[in-house]
Structures are given as structure tokens and as C-alpha cells.
Design a protein around this motif. Structure first.
Motif, short mmCIF file in Angstrom:
data_model
loop_
_atom_site.label_atom_id
_atom_site.label_comp_id
_atom_site.label_asym_id
_atom_site.label_seq_id
_atom_site.Cartn_x
_atom_site.Cartn_y
_atom_site.Cartn_z
N UNK A 265 0.97 -1.24 0.08
CA UNK A 265 -0.05 0.04 -0.01
C UNK A 265 0.77 1.29 0.07
N UNK A 266 1.91 1.44 0.78
CA UNK A 266 2.85 2.32 0.82
C UNK A 266 3.52 2.59 -0.63
N UNK A 267 3.96 1.41 -1.18
CA UNK A 267 4.40 1.70 -2.48
C UNK A 267 3.30 2.38 -3.52
N UNK A 268 2.06 1.82 -3.34
CA UNK A 268 0.86 2.37 -4.24
C UNK A 268 0.75 4.04 -3.87
N UNK A 269 0.85 4.35 -2.63
CA UNK A 269 0.69 5.67 -2.26
C UNK A 269 1.84 6.41 -3.03
N UNK A 270 2.95 6.15 -2.96
CA UNK A 270 4.07 6.77 -3.41
C UNK A 270 3.96 6.91 -4.84
N UNK A 271 3.60 5.93 -5.59
CA UNK A 271 3.16 6.01 -7.02
C UNK A 271 2.15 6.97 -7.39
N UNK A 272 1.36 6.76 -6.49
CA UNK A 272 0.04 7.78 -6.98
C UNK A 272 0.62 9.26 -6.50
N UNK A 273 1.24 9.48 -5.78
CA UNK A 273 1.55 10.78 -5.34
C UNK A 273 2.51 11.47 -6.54
N UNK A 274 3.29 10.57 -7.35
CA UNK A 274 3.97 10.90 -8.35
C UNK A 274 3.29 11.03 -9.73
N UNK A 275 2.14 10.58 -9.60
CA UNK A 275 1.11 10.05 -11.00
C UNK A 275 0.85 11.47 -11.56
N UNK A 276 0.84 11.65 -13.05
CA UNK A 276 0.49 12.87 -13.46
C UNK A 276 -0.62 12.72 -14.43
N UNK A 277 -0.83 11.33 -14.90
CA UNK A 277 -1.76 11.12 -16.08
C UNK A 277 -3.19 10.93 -15.48
N UNK A 278 -4.12 11.80 -15.53
CA UNK A 278 -5.46 11.87 -15.14
C UNK A 278 -6.49 10.59 -15.44
N UNK A 279 -5.97 9.92 -16.75
CA UNK A 279 -6.65 8.75 -17.20
C UNK A 279 -6.37 7.73 -16.31
N UNK A 280 -5.24 7.41 -15.89
CA UNK A 280 -4.72 6.43 -15.06
C UNK A 280 -5.39 6.67 -13.86
N UNK A 281 -5.74 7.87 -13.40
CA UNK A 281 -6.08 8.16 -12.07
C UNK A 281 -7.67 7.75 -11.96
N UNK A 282 -8.23 8.05 -13.12
CA UNK A 282 -9.58 7.84 -13.17
C UNK A 282 -9.91 6.20 -13.30
N UNK A 283 -8.86 5.40 -14.03
CA UNK A 283 -8.88 4.21 -14.00
C UNK A 283 -8.93 3.48 -12.68
N UNK A 284 -7.85 3.89 -11.77
CA UNK A 284 -7.72 3.31 -10.61
C UNK A 284 -9.06 3.95 -9.57
N UNK A 285 -9.48 4.89 -9.89
CA UNK A 285 -10.74 5.29 -9.13
C UNK A 285 -12.05 4.32 -9.40
N UNK A 286 -12.12 4.08 -10.83
CA UNK A 286 -13.02 3.13 -11.20
C UNK A 286 -12.88 1.85 -10.69
N UNK A 287 -11.80 1.03 -10.43
CA UNK A 287 -11.43 -0.18 -10.18
C UNK A 287 -11.71 -0.11 -8.49
N UNK A 288 -11.49 0.95 -7.81
CA UNK A 288 -11.69 0.90 -6.39
C UNK A 288 -13.18 1.25 -6.16
N UNK A 289 -13.82 2.01 -6.95
CA UNK A 289 -15.50 1.84 -6.62
C UNK A 289 -16.09 0.83 -7.25
N UNK A 290 -15.30 -0.24 -7.90
CA UNK A 290 -16.21 -1.41 -8.36
C UNK A 290 -15.93 -2.54 -7.35
N UNK A 291 -15.41 -2.33 -6.43
CA UNK A 291 -15.38 -3.22 -5.38
C UNK A 291 -16.76 -3.71 -4.89
N UNK A 292 -16.92 -5.10 -4.86
CA UNK A 292 -18.23 -5.44 -4.59
C UNK A 292 -18.72 -5.05 -3.14
#
Length: 89
Positions: A15-42
Motif C-alpha cells: 500500500x505504501x508503494x502504491x501511495x508513493x506511486x500515486x503521489x507522483x502520477x500525473x496522468x489523469x486517465x490512469x487516476x480515473x481508471x484507478x478510481x473506477x477499480x476502487x469504486x467497483x469493489x463488490x
């Protein structure tokens, strides 16, 4: 793709690794994809167990209902009783 088993890391480290990667991420499309994945949890995660595993919202509600039922049925012990019992642990 990184996995827990590939690196021998526990879930907190992942999780810490992912947080670090997200903090550096600049691509809004990837951010939206990640949000979609998280919101699709059953079932949403409401918190975490002492061992670090997730607890879902329905599990948390079920535990609260069980606790309330136990209280109403008198299946409780006092702090003093708990302290005495814990001496044998």
C-alpha cells in the motif's frame, strides 16, 4: 506487475508503494481508471482488523448487531471479571 509474493512484501508495504506511486502520477486517465477499480469493489472496506486484513462494511455491521444482541441477552462480563480471566492467558 508487482505482487506481494514477487517481492516478499506484506500488504502494508504494498500500500505504501502504491501511495508513493500515486503521489507522483500525473496522468489523469490512469487516476480515473484507478478510481473506477476502487469504486467497483463488490463491498466497501470499512476498516482493518488488528492483523491488518480488511473488514467490510457488512462484516462490521454484523459484528455490531451481534454485540448489541449479546448485551441485550446479558452475555457480558465486567472489566473486573475480564481482568481476572486475563490473568490466566
Amino acid at each position: 506487475m508487482r505482487t506481494i509474493h514477487d517481492r516478499g512484501m506484506d500488504i502494508k508495504a504494498e500500500k505504501l508503494y502504491l501511495i508513493e506511486q500515486l503521489a507522483r502520477l500525473e496522468d489523469i486517465e490512469i487516476i480515473h481508471q484507478i478510481k473506477d477499480i476502487l469504486s467497483s469493489q463488490k463491498e466497501p472496506i470499512a476498516g482493518y482488523k488488528p492483523g491488518g486484513g480488511p473488514i467490510t462494511r457488512s462484516e462490521l455491521v454484523a459484528r455490531a448487531r451481534d454485540s448489541n444482541k449479546a448485551i441485550k441477552e446479558g452475555r457480558v462480563i465486567s472489566i473486573e471479571e475480564l481482568e481476572k480471566e486475563s490473568e490466566n492467558w
